[in-house]
Design a protein around this motif. Structure first.
Motif, short mmCIF file in Angstrom:
data_model
loop_
_atom_site.label_atom_id
_atom_site.label_comp_id
_atom_site.label_asym_id
_atom_site.label_seq_id
_atom_site.Cartn_x
_atom_site.Cartn_y
_atom_site.Cartn_z
N VAL A 199 -9.06 -4.37 2.95
CA VAL A 199 -8.67 -3.03 2.49
C VAL A 199 -7.45 -2.60 3.29
CG1 VAL A 199 -9.37 -0.63 2.14
CG2 VAL A 199 -11.07 -2.47 1.94
N LEU A 200 -6.39 -2.25 2.58
CA LEU A 200 -5.14 -1.81 3.21
C LEU A 200 -4.92 -0.33 2.92
CD1 LEU A 200 -2.82 -4.70 1.89
CD2 LEU A 200 -4.43 -4.76 3.80
N VAL A 201 -4.40 0.38 3.91
CA VAL A 201 -4.09 1.80 3.69
C VAL A 201 -2.69 2.12 4.19
CG1 VAL A 201 -6.52 2.50 3.85
CG2 VAL A 201 -5.09 2.57 5.89
N PRO A 202 -2.08 3.16 3.59
CA PRO A 202 -0.72 3.55 4.01
C PRO A 202 -0.67 3.91 5.49
CG PRO A 202 -1.34 4.69 1.98
CD PRO A 202 -2.57 4.00 2.48
N GLY A 203 0.41 3.54 6.13
CA GLY A 203 0.63 3.91 7.53
C GLY A 203 0.03 2.95 8.53
N VAL A 204 -1.01 2.25 8.15
CA VAL A 204 -1.70 1.38 9.10
C VAL A 204 -1.73 -0.07 8.61
CG1 VAL A 204 -3.87 0.96 10.31
CG2 VAL A 204 -3.14 3.30 9.88
N THR B 1 0.81 -1.21 0.00
CA THR B 1 0.00 0.00 0.00
C THR B 1 0.85 1.28 0.00
OG1 THR B 1 -1.76 1.18 1.16
CG2 THR B 1 -0.41 -0.24 2.50
N GLU B 2 2.02 1.22 0.66
CA GLU B 2 2.83 2.45 0.77
C GLU B 2 3.79 2.63 -0.40
OE1 GLU B 2 4.61 2.30 4.70
OE2 GLU B 2 2.61 2.20 5.61
N TRP C 291 -5.41 6.10 11.06
CA TRP C 291 -5.08 6.53 9.69
C TRP C 291 -5.37 8.02 9.50
CZ3 TRP C 291 -8.63 5.68 4.93
CH2 TRP C 291 -7.95 6.00 3.76
N VAL C 292 -6.55 8.46 9.89
CA VAL C 292 -6.93 9.85 9.56
C VAL C 292 -6.25 10.88 10.46
CG1 VAL C 292 -9.16 9.14 8.62
CG2 VAL C 292 -9.06 10.03 10.92
#
Ligand code: 4AD
Ligand code: MG
Length: 486
Positions: free
Chosen positions: A402-407, A366-367, A464-465
């Motif tokens: 679902v994958l997100v940057p940082g987490v 993701t990153e 994340w946010v």
């Protein structure tokens, strides 16, 4: 005059109070900071953040009541009757009620200030022992003071952002036609089959009833073993196959002994479940949901998000706003493994087809690879729970993360196995007993339909946010191995 003042209030309209003493209306600091309030006669109730005394014979008191990140400046003149006795000694953390007139402020960063007619000290905080003095404290230190940390800028902002995410969750699912469902917190079934449940029992631990050398749980409160739930999904499926679309939003519990920056033993999960939804519908729903959360937080929590952008993770707001501009990337598990194998990256855990992806793999994808949110789907059946729908290839299931940057992973979900014979075979394969899941199996006997759902971890989204590095700072009172204070 001050001595004769009696503290009495009347309920006014919509949660405002009228002070009987001088007719000033109690308003929040957030409302009082609005330039449109100049000239208004108001009362402010909150906690002192700082006090500065001027040689000119007055004091500046910064007060915060939690309604906004910013404080309201109060000007208290030395002519006030309790100036020498109270105001000149007012310490950080003390609670006060101040009334007076809002005037346009000359100071930078504020439209208004309160010129006080009265400042009453409600509760003193002893400066010798109050822990939150002006210097900045580490997040680790603040965790030890979880009863006071909401009074800091960071945790005030976090709490307001978390509140917005919760509100937006309800609004999003209501707009999409989902019904809010409460599923049980005490349960007898292990949804994820990972054996990470906390037992709930009233049996005396020092004198356990035994039968054939084993603990006799038939004598326990529920007549059998019971646990805290790891997920409301299975019960969610019951209601989805009747009401069509439902979502849960409640606490879940996992006795994973993993001391990481992304795991809690108690966390809040949002689990939508929809009948006649295939995996693609589920992925699209997850994407719309996340985009709604981001756009609401960016537009409705501007001051708090500016704080996280400046103090916690520079560039945060732009990165989140960029997520709203393009569709999420999708990759199958098999494609992801190929990318990882070809990446030339040195991972602590090697990655090969059939093994679960580690946090380092997810974060690389993701990153580095996608540089944004990524939906991975069609995982090997051998590493996923019994309820996921088997694909025709015989080796994968319709799972999606679902994958997100940082987490890394913020959502885990799937299409559910709706075929009775396949489900029974999968249960046998994973060592589950049909009698424990008879009601779940019934759903496939009586009017079965394709259906899907997912779980989103609220604290992972908060993390994340806000850009916070540790999930323990994303929930008011974290529960982790060895720690359940407060
Ligand atoms: O991927 P998980 O285990 O999925 C389920 O529980 C499914 N029954 C959901 C469903 O399909 N209805 O967990 C879902 C999400 C994860 O993606 C993560 O965001 C969060 O829950 N999560 C945790 N958050 C904090 N601490 C933990 N120990 C977590 N475990 C999972
Ligand atoms: Mg998962």
């Amino acid at each position: 005059m001050y001595g004769r003042f009696r503290f009495r209030t009347l309920f006014g309209r919509k949660g405002t109070f009228m002070s009987q003493a001088d007719g000033a209306k109690w308003i929040s600091v957030a409302a009082a900071r609005d330039a449109a309030q100049v000239g208004a006669h108001v009362e402010i109730r909150g906690w002192v953040r700082t006090r500065r005394d001027s040689k000119g014979g007055f004091s500046f008191i910064e007060v915060n009541d939690g309604s906004a990140l910013a404080n309201l400046q109060i000007i208290a003149e030395a002519s006030l009757p309790n100036y020498d006795s109270d105001i000149a000694n007012l310490s950080v953390g003390s609670s006060i009620v101040a009334s007076g007139e809002l005037k346009a402020s000359q100071g930078a960063g504020q439209a208004t200030e309160l010129v006080a007619h009265s400042v009453r000290v409600i509760g003193v905080a002893d400066p010798a022992t109050y822990p939150l003095q002006k210097k900045r404290h580490s997040y680790e230190k603040l965790r030890e003071w979880a009863h006071l940390r909401p009074r800091t800028n960071s945790f005030g902002a976090l709490t307001r952002v978390r509140n917005q995410l919760s509100m937006s969750t309800h609004q999003f699912f209501q707009d999409e036609g989902f019904y809010y469902l409460n599923t049980p917190i005490i349960t007898a079934s292990d949804c994820e089959g990972a054996g990470q449940m906390f037992r709930v029992t009233t049996l005396p631990l020092d004198k356990l009833p035994l039968k054939d050398g084993k603990v006799d749980f038939s004598q326990d409160f529920f007549g059998k073993s019971a646990y805290l739930t790891v997920s409301g999904q299975l019960e969610g499926e019951i209601y989805a196959t009747a009401l069509g679309k439902v979502y849960t939003f409640g606490p879940t519990f996992r006795a994973e002994n993993s001391n990481t920056s992304r795991h809690l033993a108690e966390f809040w999960m949002i689990e939508p479940e929809a009948a006649f939804f295939e995996l693609a519908d589920n992925m699209a729903l997850a994407e719309r949901f996340i985009q709604r959360l981001l756009s609401d937080v960016l537009s409705k929590c501007q001051e708090d998000m500016a704080f996280f952008d400046e103090r916690v993770q520079p560039g945060l707001r732009d990165a989140l706003a960029a997520v709203l501009t393009k569709p999420f990337e999708h990759l199958t598990y098999t494609e992801a493994v190929e990318i990882l194998e070809k990446s030339g990256q040195k991972f602590e855990y090697p990655c090969s087809w059939g093994s679960d992806l580690q946090a380092e793999h997810e974060r690389y994808l993701t990153e580095q690879h996608v540089k944004g949110p990524l939906i991975l789907y069609n995982y090997p059946r051998s590493i996923k729970p019994f309820y996921m729908r088997c694909n025709e290839d015989g080796r994968t299931v319709r799972a999606m993360d679902v994958l997100v940057p940082g987490v890394g992973e913020i959502i885990g979900g799937s299409q559910r196995e709706e075929r009775l014979d396949v489900l029974l075979a999968r249960m046998a394969e994973t060592g589950l007993h049909e009698q424990d899941y008879w009601w779940y199996i019934d759903l496939r006997r009586f009017g079965t339909v394709p259906h899907s759902g997912f779980g989103l971890g609220l604290e992972r989204v908060v993390q994340w946010v806000t850009g916070m590095t540790n999930i323990r700072d994303c929930i008011p009172f974290p529960r982790t191995p060895g720690s359940a204070e407060f």
